[in-house]
Design an enzyme around this catalytic site. Structure first.
Site, PDB file in Angstrom:
ATOM      1  N   LEU A  64      53.419  25.914  65.913  1.00 42.94           N
ATOM      2  CA  LEU A  64      52.381  24.870  65.897  1.00 42.94           C
ATOM      3  C   LEU A  64      52.973  23.493  66.158  1.00 42.94           C
ATOM      4  O   LEU A  64      54.142  23.250  65.864  1.00 42.94           O
ATOM      5  CB  LEU A  64      51.666  24.916  64.537  1.00 42.94           C
ATOM      6  CG  LEU A  64      50.917  26.247  64.341  1.00 42.94           C
ATOM      7  CD1 LEU A  64      50.703  26.557  62.877  1.00 42.94           C
ATOM      8  CD2 LEU A  64      49.593  26.215  65.099  1.00 42.94           C
ATOM      9  N   PRO A  65      52.136  22.566  66.681  1.00 40.84           N
ATOM     10  CA  PRO A  65      52.706  21.325  67.210  1.00 40.84           C
ATOM     11  C   PRO A  65      53.096  20.278  66.179  1.00 40.84           C
ATOM     12  O   PRO A  65      54.007  19.491  66.431  1.00 40.84           O
ATOM     13  CB  PRO A  65      51.581  20.786  68.101  1.00 40.84           C
ATOM     14  CG  PRO A  65      50.327  21.372  67.544  1.00 40.84           C
ATOM     15  CD  PRO A  65      50.710  22.709  66.990  1.00 40.84           C
ATOM     16  N   THR A  94      58.614  23.088  64.119  1.00 42.72           N
ATOM     17  CA  THR A  94      59.491  22.110  63.485  1.00 42.72           C
ATOM     18  C   THR A  94      58.619  21.222  62.608  1.00 42.72           C
ATOM     19  O   THR A  94      57.784  20.467  63.115  1.00 42.72           O
ATOM     20  CB  THR A  94      60.208  21.255  64.557  1.00 42.72           C
ATOM     21  OG1 THR A  94      60.863  22.127  65.478  1.00 42.72           O
ATOM     22  CG2 THR A  94      61.223  20.325  63.924  1.00 42.72           C
ATOM     23  N   LYS A 169      67.475  22.465  61.765  1.00 43.07           N
ATOM     24  CA  LYS A 169      66.801  22.202  63.049  1.00 43.07           C
ATOM     25  C   LYS A 169      66.753  20.700  63.355  1.00 43.07           C
ATOM     26  O   LYS A 169      66.960  20.274  64.492  1.00 43.07           O
ATOM     27  CB  LYS A 169      65.386  22.800  62.993  1.00 43.07           C
ATOM     28  CG  LYS A 169      64.439  22.351  64.071  1.00 43.07           C
ATOM     29  CD  LYS A 169      64.837  22.803  65.452  1.00 43.07           C
ATOM     30  CE  LYS A 169      63.813  22.330  66.485  1.00 43.07           C
ATOM     31  NZ  LYS A 169      64.287  22.496  67.855  1.00 43.07           N
ATOM     32  N   LYS A 238      58.202  13.119  66.953  1.00 43.06           N
ATOM     33  CA  LYS A 238      57.953  13.780  65.663  1.00 43.06           C
ATOM     34  C   LYS A 238      59.275  14.239  65.030  1.00 43.06           C
ATOM     35  O   LYS A 238      59.535  13.985  63.848  1.00 43.06           O
ATOM     36  CB  LYS A 238      57.044  14.998  65.873  1.00 43.06           C
ATOM     37  CG  LYS A 238      56.867  15.847  64.633  1.00 43.06           C
ATOM     38  CD  LYS A 238      56.337  17.242  64.943  1.00 43.06           C
ATOM     39  CE  LYS A 238      57.360  18.089  65.658  1.00 43.06           C
ATOM     40  NZ  LYS A 238      57.050  19.522  65.690  1.00 43.06           N
TER      41      LYS A 238
HETATM   42  P1  NAD Z   1      52.257  22.969  72.148  1.00 42.88           P
HETATM   43  O1  NAD Z   1      51.512  21.725  71.815  1.00 42.88           O
HETATM   44  O2  NAD Z   1      52.507  23.322  73.576  1.00 42.88           O
HETATM   45  O3  NAD Z   1      51.523  24.250  71.498  1.00 42.88           O
HETATM   46  C1  NAD Z   1      50.929  24.238  70.241  1.00 42.88           C
HETATM   47  C2  NAD Z   1      49.778  25.253  70.262  1.00 42.88           C
HETATM   48  O4  NAD Z   1      49.214  25.311  68.945  1.00 42.88           O
HETATM   49  C3  NAD Z   1      48.633  24.860  71.214  1.00 42.88           C
HETATM   50  O5  NAD Z   1      48.274  25.973  72.009  1.00 42.88           O
HETATM   51  C4  NAD Z   1      47.506  24.436  70.278  1.00 42.88           C
HETATM   52  O6  NAD Z   1      46.216  24.695  70.807  1.00 42.88           O
HETATM   53  C5  NAD Z   1      47.797  25.300  69.067  1.00 42.88           C
HETATM   54  N1  NAD Z   1      47.233  24.773  67.827  1.00 42.88           N
HETATM   55  C6  NAD Z   1      47.231  23.488  67.378  1.00 42.88           C
HETATM   56  N2  NAD Z   1      46.634  23.405  66.175  1.00 42.88           N
HETATM   57  C7  NAD Z   1      46.269  24.666  65.847  1.00 42.88           C
HETATM   58  C8  NAD Z   1      45.621  25.230  64.712  1.00 42.88           C
HETATM   59  N3  NAD Z   1      45.236  24.476  63.680  1.00 42.88           N
HETATM   60  N4  NAD Z   1      45.382  26.565  64.708  1.00 42.88           N
HETATM   61  C9  NAD Z   1      45.773  27.359  65.764  1.00 42.88           C
HETATM   62  N5  NAD Z   1      46.391  26.865  66.863  1.00 42.88           N
HETATM   63  C10 NAD Z   1      46.640  25.544  66.901  1.00 42.88           C
HETATM   64  O7  NAD Z   1      53.624  22.866  71.352  1.00 42.88           O
HETATM   65  P2  NAD Z   1      54.993  23.644  71.691  1.00 42.88           P
HETATM   66  O8  NAD Z   1      55.778  22.854  72.676  1.00 42.88           O
HETATM   67  O9  NAD Z   1      54.704  25.069  71.959  1.00 42.88           O
HETATM   68  O10 NAD Z   1      55.759  23.469  70.296  1.00 42.88           O
HETATM   69  C11 NAD Z   1      55.424  24.272  69.167  1.00 42.88           C
HETATM   70  C12 NAD Z   1      56.453  23.993  68.082  1.00 42.88           C
HETATM   71  O11 NAD Z   1      57.757  24.378  68.540  1.00 42.88           O
HETATM   72  C13 NAD Z   1      56.547  22.511  67.699  1.00 42.88           C
HETATM   73  O12 NAD Z   1      56.726  22.413  66.306  1.00 42.88           O
HETATM   74  C14 NAD Z   1      57.771  22.036  68.445  1.00 42.88           C
HETATM   75  O13 NAD Z   1      58.388  20.931  67.808  1.00 42.88           O
HETATM   76  C15 NAD Z   1      58.636  23.266  68.432  1.00 42.88           C
HETATM   77  N6  NAD Z   1      59.583  23.380  69.547  1.00 42.88           N
HETATM   78  C16 NAD Z   1      59.171  23.143  70.827  1.00 42.88           C
HETATM   79  C17 NAD Z   1      60.103  23.266  71.868  1.00 42.88           C
HETATM   80  C18 NAD Z   1      59.720  23.021  73.311  1.00 42.88           C
HETATM   81  O14 NAD Z   1      60.612  22.977  74.164  1.00 42.88           O
HETATM   82  N7  NAD Z   1      58.439  22.874  73.624  1.00 42.88           N
HETATM   83  C19 NAD Z   1      61.434  23.620  71.589  1.00 42.88           C
HETATM   84  C20 NAD Z   1      61.795  23.886  70.274  1.00 42.88           C
HETATM   85  C21 NAD Z   1      60.872  23.752  69.258  1.00 42.88           C
END
Ligand code: NAD
Length: 299
Positions: A64-65, A94, A169, A238
């Site tokens: 989740l974001p 994270t 992390k 964040k």
């Molecule tokens: P993103 O914004 O692409 O995806 C988040 C998803 O969660 C979206 O599809 C959104 O619709 C969904 N969502 C939001 N609120 C929700 C809820 N209440 N219930 C159900 N679904 C919900 O984010 P991401 O890039 O996939 O990142 C996800 C996590 O991974 C974050 O915590 C980020 O810090 C971490 N992360 C990301 C990366 C990267 O390269 N993108 C790398 C390492 C860690």
């Protein structure tokens, strides 16, 4: 094993897809219907809330974001905490250690085990199954789900204290935030001086100045000026804020982190939170009046 998966974004979707491709029976939920539809098209079944996922699966993973979204998914009225089947909840987002502890406390009241498992390795790592997973929580629960985590990458057990994998992390990501900003600043300086940025990156990668930014982010998303690495500036802001909160709560020095945080906040302000985090180079370019790209001729 039936697995629940909540959050099918840049990271969650490729992770969920790998699990479906390994024949796991996946039940998924995302507030974005089109994200949910994409995984259903690959063979997963759709749930209508986080609670419904937790009604149907013993093991529930989430990506989740924001910390708020994680807290909501785990503990709200329609959250995992009210699921009738869930035994263990694995948050791969994270969120920082404080939110992780709050989630752990609330879920443990219902006898649900929590594992923190933030990941590193980006969208490419999620697609290839080469993520570094930093996991904390009960060792026996980690051992039970390790084969599932191995579909996603390499799990590293950090400890049983709730939230300690989140601390790990944040340590990783503040370094990634530092070296991307530092490499951007240095390459802009070289281009201003007349160096070819592609040559600079080659030389840095052969020398002691190599960083994860020069090895990966510059060749993939900055030199070709695609700015599509797959991690948003907002997510990096964040993570940097969470690091500062965590370090300040511990009373440890944050001189470098505070400086780099200002650069990331400025990038979010000027490029937008939804911009790709490789856009961190743009404020440096604007200040120096240069563009770092494939068209810079050597002078
Ligand atoms: P993103 O914004 O692409 O995806 C988040 C998803 O969660 C979206 O599809 C959104 O619709 C969904 N969502 C939001 N609120 C929700 C809820 N209440 N219930 C159900 N679904 C919900 O984010 P991401 O890039 O996939 O990142 C996800 C996590 O991974 C974050 O915590 C980020 O810090 C971490 N992360 C990301 C990366 C990267 O390269 N993108 C790398 C390492 C860690």
């Amino acid at each position: 094993m039936r697995i629940g998966f909540i959050g099918l974004g840049n990271m969650g979707f490729p992770m969920a897809r790998r699990l479906v491709e390994r024949d796991h029976d996946l039940v998924a939920f995302d507030t974005n219907p089109s994200a949910l539809q994409r995984i259903v098209a690959l063979g997963a079944s759709a749930a209508s809330s986080a609670k419904e996922v937790a009604d149907l699966a013993e093991t529930v993973l989430a990506s989740l974001p924001t910390p708020t979204a994680s807290l909501d998914v785990a503990t709200s009225d329609t959250g995992v905490v009210h699921g009738s089947c869930v035994q263990r909840y694995v948050d791969m987002s994270t969120v920082g250690s404080q939110i992780a502890v709050r989630i752990h406390q609330r879920l443990s009241q219902r006898g649900i085990a929590t594992l923190d498992s933030p990941v590193s390795g980006g969208v490419g790592g999620a697609e290839r199954g080469t993520l570094a997973l930093m996991v904390s929580g009960p060792r026996a629960e980690f051992d039970r789900i390790e084969p599932v985590l191995e579909v996603l990458g390499r799990p590293h057990y950090v400890g049983n204290k709730p939230g300690c994998a989140q601390t790990m992390k944040l340590a990783n990501n503040i370094l990634a935030a530092n070296v991307l900003a530092a490499t951007a600043e240095v390459v802009v300086m070289g281009v201003k001086a007349g160096l070819d940025p592609a040559v600079m990156i080659d030389v840095l990668n052969a020398g002691s100045g190599a960083t994860s930014a020069s090895r990966d982010k510059f060749p993939r998303a900055i030199l070709p000026r695609t700015f599509d690495y797959g991690f948003s500036t907002g997510l990096m802001v964040k993570d940097v804020r969470l690091y500062l909160e965590e370090a300040e709560a511990l009373g440890v020095p944050v001189d470098l982190a505070a400086t780099v945080a200002r650069l990331w906040e400025a990038t979010a302000q000027h490029q937008g939170s939804d911009s790709d985090f490789t856009a961190v180079i743009k404020p440096f370019e604007q200040a120096a009046d240069v563009i770092v790209g494939p068209t810079n001729p050597p002078q």
